[in-house]
Design a protein around this motif. Sequence first.
Motif, PDB file in Angstrom:
ATOM      1  N   GLU A  73       9.370 -75.344 -20.325  1.00 48.10           N
ATOM      2  CA  GLU A  73      10.982 -75.011 -20.557  1.00 48.10           C
ATOM      3  C   GLU A  73      11.279 -73.435 -20.064  1.00 48.10           C
ATOM      4  O   GLU A  73      12.398 -73.208 -20.339  1.00 48.10           O
ATOM      5  CB  GLU A  73      11.151 -75.153 -21.974  1.00 48.10           C
ATOM      6  CG  GLU A  73      11.262 -76.646 -22.330  1.00 48.10           C
ATOM      7  CD  GLU A  73      11.671 -77.160 -23.743  1.00 48.10           C
ATOM      8  OE1 GLU A  73      12.459 -76.154 -24.332  1.00 48.10           O
ATOM      9  OE2 GLU A  73      11.465 -78.135 -24.021  1.00 48.10           O
ATOM     10  N   TYR A  74      10.323 -72.957 -19.617  1.00 49.50           N
ATOM     11  CA  TYR A  74      10.754 -71.546 -19.024  1.00 49.50           C
ATOM     12  C   TYR A  74      11.549 -71.599 -17.707  1.00 49.50           C
ATOM     13  O   TYR A  74      11.559 -72.523 -17.080  1.00 49.50           O
ATOM     14  CB  TYR A  74       9.286 -70.562 -18.569  1.00 49.50           C
ATOM     15  CG  TYR A  74       8.679 -69.685 -19.847  1.00 49.50           C
ATOM     16  CD1 TYR A  74       8.326 -68.591 -19.624  1.00 49.50           C
ATOM     17  CD2 TYR A  74       8.538 -70.666 -20.903  1.00 49.50           C
ATOM     18  CE1 TYR A  74       7.667 -67.988 -20.586  1.00 49.50           C
ATOM     19  CE2 TYR A  74       7.775 -69.972 -21.974  1.00 49.50           C
ATOM     20  CZ  TYR A  74       7.496 -68.746 -21.890  1.00 49.50           C
ATOM     21  OH  TYR A  74       6.935 -68.055 -22.839  1.00 49.50           O
ATOM     22  N   SER A  75      12.191 -70.647 -17.318  1.00 50.54           N
ATOM     23  CA  SER A  75      12.964 -70.483 -16.120  1.00 50.54           C
ATOM     24  C   SER A  75      12.791 -69.430 -15.314  1.00 50.54           C
ATOM     25  O   SER A  75      12.500 -68.335 -15.930  1.00 50.54           O
ATOM     26  CB  SER A  75      14.347 -70.753 -16.641  1.00 50.54           C
ATOM     27  OG  SER A  75      15.095 -69.487 -17.341  1.00 50.54           O
ATOM     28  N   LEU A  76      13.231 -69.495 -13.978  1.00 52.96           N
ATOM     29  CA  LEU A  76      12.947 -68.448 -13.102  1.00 52.96           C
ATOM     30  C   LEU A  76      14.321 -68.426 -12.357  1.00 52.96           C
ATOM     31  O   LEU A  76      14.740 -69.246 -11.950  1.00 52.96           O
ATOM     32  CB  LEU A  76      11.661 -68.515 -12.210  1.00 52.96           C
ATOM     33  CG  LEU A  76      11.216 -67.710 -11.333  1.00 52.96           C
ATOM     34  CD1 LEU A  76      10.606 -66.423 -12.023  1.00 52.96           C
ATOM     35  CD2 LEU A  76      10.260 -68.207 -10.453  1.00 52.96           C
ATOM     36  N   SER A  77      14.563 -67.128 -12.028  1.00 54.22           N
ATOM     37  CA  SER A  77      15.934 -66.726 -11.472  1.00 54.22           C
ATOM     38  C   SER A  77      15.891 -65.576 -10.648  1.00 54.22           C
ATOM     39  O   SER A  77      14.898 -64.500 -10.795  1.00 54.22           O
ATOM     40  CB  SER A  77      17.295 -67.028 -12.082  1.00 54.22           C
ATOM     41  OG  SER A  77      16.911 -65.756 -13.226  1.00 54.22           O
ATOM     42  N   LEU A  78      16.834 -65.296  -9.546  1.00 49.62           N
ATOM     43  CA  LEU A  78      17.001 -64.187  -8.885  1.00 49.62           C
ATOM     44  C   LEU A  78      18.325 -63.683  -9.361  1.00 49.62           C
ATOM     45  O   LEU A  78      19.327 -64.097  -9.249  1.00 49.62           O
ATOM     46  CB  LEU A  78      16.948 -64.523  -7.452  1.00 49.62           C
ATOM     47  CG  LEU A  78      15.703 -64.648  -6.794  1.00 49.62           C
ATOM     48  CD1 LEU A  78      15.948 -65.145  -5.286  1.00 49.62           C
ATOM     49  CD2 LEU A  78      14.832 -63.324  -6.488  1.00 49.62           C
ATOM     50  N   VAL A  79      18.224 -62.326  -9.776  1.00 51.52           N
ATOM     51  CA  VAL A  79      19.364 -61.567 -10.067  1.00 51.52           C
ATOM     52  C   VAL A  79      19.790 -60.321  -9.158  1.00 51.52           C
ATOM     53  O   VAL A  79      18.692 -59.643  -8.854  1.00 51.52           O
ATOM     54  CB  VAL A  79      19.421 -61.271 -11.661  1.00 51.52           C
ATOM     55  CG1 VAL A  79      19.410 -62.518 -12.280  1.00 51.52           C
ATOM     56  CG2 VAL A  79      18.330 -60.284 -11.959  1.00 51.52           C
ATOM     57  N   PRO A  80      20.876 -60.059  -8.808  1.00 55.73           N
ATOM     58  CA  PRO A  80      21.212 -58.795  -8.219  1.00 55.73           C
ATOM     59  C   PRO A  80      20.834 -57.509  -8.825  1.00 55.73           C
ATOM     60  O   PRO A  80      20.859 -57.500 -10.079  1.00 55.73           O
ATOM     61  CB  PRO A  80      22.625 -58.873  -7.996  1.00 55.73           C
ATOM     62  CG  PRO A  80      23.101 -60.168  -8.307  1.00 55.73           C
ATOM     63  CD  PRO A  80      22.286 -60.778  -9.325  1.00 55.73           C
TER      64      PRO A  80
END
Length: 488
Positions: A73-80
């Motif tokens: 249930e972990y998540s991964l994202s790109l953030v500015p």
Amino acid sequence: MKKLPILKTITILIICLLWLTACDSSTNITAETTVLPEDAPVEQKSVLQTSPEQKTEDSEIRIYFPFTGSMVEYSLSLVPSKKAPGQYDLRLCDASDRIVQQFPCGTLSEPLDCFYDDLIRDSYKDLEIFSEGSQTGILVVWDWKSDQFCEDVIEIPRYDKVVGNHFMTSSEDALSNRQENRIYEVYEGAKSPEEIRRWTLQKDTGILTIWDCMEEQNIFEGKVELDEENNVINREYYDHLFWGDTYSIGNDPKTPKISVWVASETSHMEEYPDRETFLANFGFADKSPIYQYFNVQSDLELELYLDEETGWVCGLHHWYGYTKNREKIDSPDGFALCSIRDIDWKEADPFDLKSVQGITGENQVTAYEENLEYTKDNKPDYFESKGVITWLKDGHDGEDKDSILRINFTYRDDGTLFYRSYNHNPYMFGTGCMSMYSYYDEAERMVYEYDYITHGALDFYYIYEGAGRTPKYCLRLDNMYPDMMRYR
């Protein structure tokens, strides 16, 4: 995919509604495009839509990653990035949306192509991200020891093919009629990929060169037959030369010590300070081997010694690699045995389309079918049998056919058999020898075979005298444990 809190969800919906109302029908919406595994959950394959007008410092681009176990249930994202405008940080969050890790990964632009091709040996997971249209991207390695990403992001070229932990780029220059393929490896601790092989085809002349960048020598150079579109006709054979026997980079420096399996009344391991001491101990000092086997790179893979009077057999199996400083390593293992078994020889038919057990398995499945493709010379090229293994469906009414046998044949330009690969369904025929890879000489005699077994691998070396089709000896190495057979 985690659910947003209700209040946050309502707020976002209101903002989106007001924004859509203010926009005319010509507004462009950029969609995030992500390449996902075939078995990715449906909810993880959904496409996120974002617009440059929407982006804020807190906006993020969600990225699918194949988390497993307690991290599913972990998540991964790109953030500015707040420190470097125009660049992004990679952010890892746990099941409670708590930031576990965040680090810079450079300049990217949507839409993005993401892959999970395990380019680092023994990494098991990694992430490759490319901006659409860009010829370079980033490789982010997963550290399975810490359950986090390595923060040293590696720049890599956009690639077209992956084999193991090696990847290939392709390019063509229409003006010069030149085709070029390059194989790369990224080893642990490297800051950039290392080019290890190069394929250059001059399409107007048919001259093909396969260059080993580590050895700085040709594996092949010569004129090859091309089709109407100026592509190599016997591509499977030359691909085997191009990809075959590549060695890993980043190994530890070599040591002179030799570990030796001794097969006698009390089988045991011994260690010798060097190769010469080992051979001398068994009476083979300054003696010539009765057999040597060289691989595709022309490196010595096996050297075998035999004393017919005493019955002792000794040998060394050589393993090659490179240090991070490109120093070539030869790390041989030794073996010795005190007897040879006499057995009858039965030549195996490489074109037999049955399992290693001598059966097709059709009586174990329903809707059995076979597909056999031929070369232009009417020789077997590829065989596959399929059927529905009903007892594997676990009570479900699935009708998808399972692969039973797959056999592929590779030929030299003169039509002689060079290589045969065999794979069977382990549920039907067991895991022993479920994969077998056989090599043949110009007379189509099998000279080497590698078989998968559950505890490792079996290597078979067939030793002939003269032009006869019956080998005089066969050496079998079971994870370096030796067995020698004399055929009659």
